[in-house]
Design an enzyme around this catalytic site. Sequence first.
Site, PDB file in Angstrom:
ATOM      1  N   ASP A 119      -3.808  27.908  43.270  1.00  0.00           N
ATOM      2  CA  ASP A 119      -2.897  27.115  42.444  1.00  0.00           C
ATOM      3  C   ASP A 119      -3.277  25.686  42.775  1.00  0.00           C
ATOM      4  OD1 ASP A 119      -0.797  25.389  41.730  1.00  0.00           O
ATOM      5  OD2 ASP A 119       0.560  27.090  41.576  1.00  0.00           O
ATOM      6  N   HIS A 120      -3.952  25.010  41.857  1.00  0.00           N
ATOM      7  CA  HIS A 120      -4.571  23.740  42.277  1.00  0.00           C
ATOM      8  C   HIS A 120      -3.535  22.681  42.653  1.00  0.00           C
ATOM      9  CE1 HIS A 120      -3.965  22.465  38.073  1.00  0.00           C
ATOM     10  NE2 HIS A 120      -4.115  21.229  38.515  1.00  0.00           N
ATOM     11  N   HIS A 174       2.746  26.402  39.201  1.00  0.00           N
ATOM     12  CA  HIS A 174       2.801  25.040  39.748  1.00  0.00           C
ATOM     13  C   HIS A 174       4.231  24.588  40.071  1.00  0.00           C
ATOM     14  CE1 HIS A 174      -1.295  25.049  38.606  1.00  0.00           C
ATOM     15  NE2 HIS A 174      -1.175  24.580  37.376  1.00  0.00           N
TER      16      HIS A 174
HETATM   17  C1  BG6 Z   1      -3.356  23.972  34.567  1.00  0.00           C
HETATM   18  C2  BG6 Z   1      -2.775  24.411  33.252  1.00  0.00           C
HETATM   19  O1  BG6 Z   1      -3.128  24.934  35.552  1.00  0.00           O
HETATM   20  O2  BG6 Z   1      -2.765  22.750  34.969  1.00  0.00           O
HETATM   21  C3  BG6 Z   1      -2.983  23.344  32.204  1.00  0.00           C
HETATM   22  O3  BG6 Z   1      -3.385  25.618  32.846  1.00  0.00           O
HETATM   23  C4  BG6 Z   1      -2.452  22.017  32.681  1.00  0.00           C
HETATM   24  O4  BG6 Z   1      -2.365  23.712  30.976  1.00  0.00           O
HETATM   25  C5  BG6 Z   1      -2.995  21.679  34.063  1.00  0.00           C
HETATM   26  O5  BG6 Z   1      -2.876  21.032  31.743  1.00  0.00           O
HETATM   27  C6  BG6 Z   1      -2.312  20.443  34.638  1.00  0.00           C
HETATM   28  O6  BG6 Z   1      -2.951  20.074  35.829  1.00  0.00           O
HETATM   29  P1  BG6 Z   1      -2.982  18.562  36.315  1.00  0.00           P
HETATM   30  O7  BG6 Z   1      -3.662  18.621  37.635  1.00  0.00           O
HETATM   31  O8  BG6 Z   1      -3.724  17.780  35.274  1.00  0.00           O
HETATM   32  O9  BG6 Z   1      -1.545  18.118  36.412  1.00  0.00           O
END
Ligand code: BG6
Length: 495
Positions: free
Chosen positions: A188-189, A251
């Site tokens: 989960d980044h 997230h």
């Molecule tokens: C991803 C989703 O996990 O996270 C995307 O699949 C979303 O839809 C993105 O745009 C948002 O990540 P960040 O790091 O740009 O807030």
Amino acid sequence: MDALTARLNRVGVPTLSIPCDMLVFGGTGDLALHKLLPALYHLHRAGRLHRDMRIIALARSAHSRTAFQALAERHCRAQVARADFDMQTWQGFADRLDYFAMDASQSADFGRLARHLGAAPERVRIHYLATAPDLFEDIAAYLHTAGLAGDNARIVLEKPIGHSLESAQAINAAIGAVFDESRVFRIDHYLGKETVQNLMALRFANALFEPIWRAGHIDHVQISVCESLGVENRGAYYEKAGAMRDMVQNHLLQLLCLVAMEAPVRFDAESVRNEKVKILEALKPISGLDVRDKTVRGQYSAGRIGGHDVPAYYFEKNVDNDSDTETFVAVQAEIDNWRWAGVPFYLRTGKRLAKKTSEILIQFKPVPHQLFGEGEANRLLIRLQPEERISLQLMSKSPGKGMHLQPVELDLNLADAFHKQRRWDAYERLLLDVIEGDSTLFMRRDEVEAAWRWVDPILQGWHQHYQSPRPYPAGSNGPEQLQHLLERHGRQWME
Ligand code: BG6
């Protein structure tokens, strides 16, 4: 080599002592080209990859190795800051890159892949599944049959893991039949973002907040992840996911866990994840008609963002004209435990909103007695994006005669505080963790399933009670109904 790398080398930060192969399934997809390869380039440049590490992109198109290297170069140039990109470093990185054309749904192709890789029992094999989740089960089984899932192999799964509790359990079981849990990395980044980890430092490395980090002192919490982008070219995926599965299930719930969890005994994978699971299990279920009061679903209609007209969601590529998919969700979550009973956690996320911001607001309760007849309650804002900032709003006397109060911000801009150090992208940190075998910042099987257990009844409630998404114009702050969620309790969203 930049200053950071030189410093890391001087202080002897460990680099991988054995070589590894990273196999990226979905190797020509958006995630691989926009995130994984640039992150790996940075790690290479920082000297954090073993000199014999190979990166092998796997996808169906018939690219040659050279054509893939050219494709990767184009994307890395676009993603990496100009000052960090130079041809000599790129050449070194490109030498690690390989490409292998295969169809991940065909078992026979895995045999070809195994022959292409050759026997190398000492190599750690990292299988990164940057593909749709419906391929996960087959890929795990075929890796096993082809002899590519031995004790040295690890598997990385991108969220969402499945589209419901049942499908997540099936995926986890299929993966678990081939890889034991210590070799599974569910990414989960958001957990790799600097400020998200800083949230743990703020809570558990400072004595200041702990005594007031509870229901007696906190009125409510807001967690907002707002995006101005639409679904871009991910319409086909997004139609099946929607904001609930794409963002909230992972997230936003992860952020909620980090705000709400108890201090782990140790900062290691099991202790941290044990505490997060307890929070997910304590989430009060929202089901049936509750969805009307406690959730808001929205979908963007046409509007303007940054001076440009943008189309409605249902006109995006690969999206149904009468799509019922939500591009916006707000939920009032509650945690039934000693620390948090009665404190609402308001979550919201959406695409095509006015601005891209991700933040967590901790709204404290007012002082018990208003000595000066005016004043606002304290609040702590933890901003993840666009800038990394933590600020505490305090009341102060304004200059001049009389006790007139005004809020002032005690501001910590993290980017300024550490301006000499390049900020790592979330994927850089997480990929390095996979390589080093540290799963602290990854989701454990029971964690993913506990999150689905809370999300599923909401999805079902929407379906049973015809909660079609409310339209909101692109470039706005979301559907009108969003305000009612808080206003009826005398609260307001932070704008
Ligand atoms: C991803 C989703 O996990 O996270 C995307 O699949 C979303 O839809 C993105 O745009 C948002 O990540 P960040 O790091 O740009 O807030």
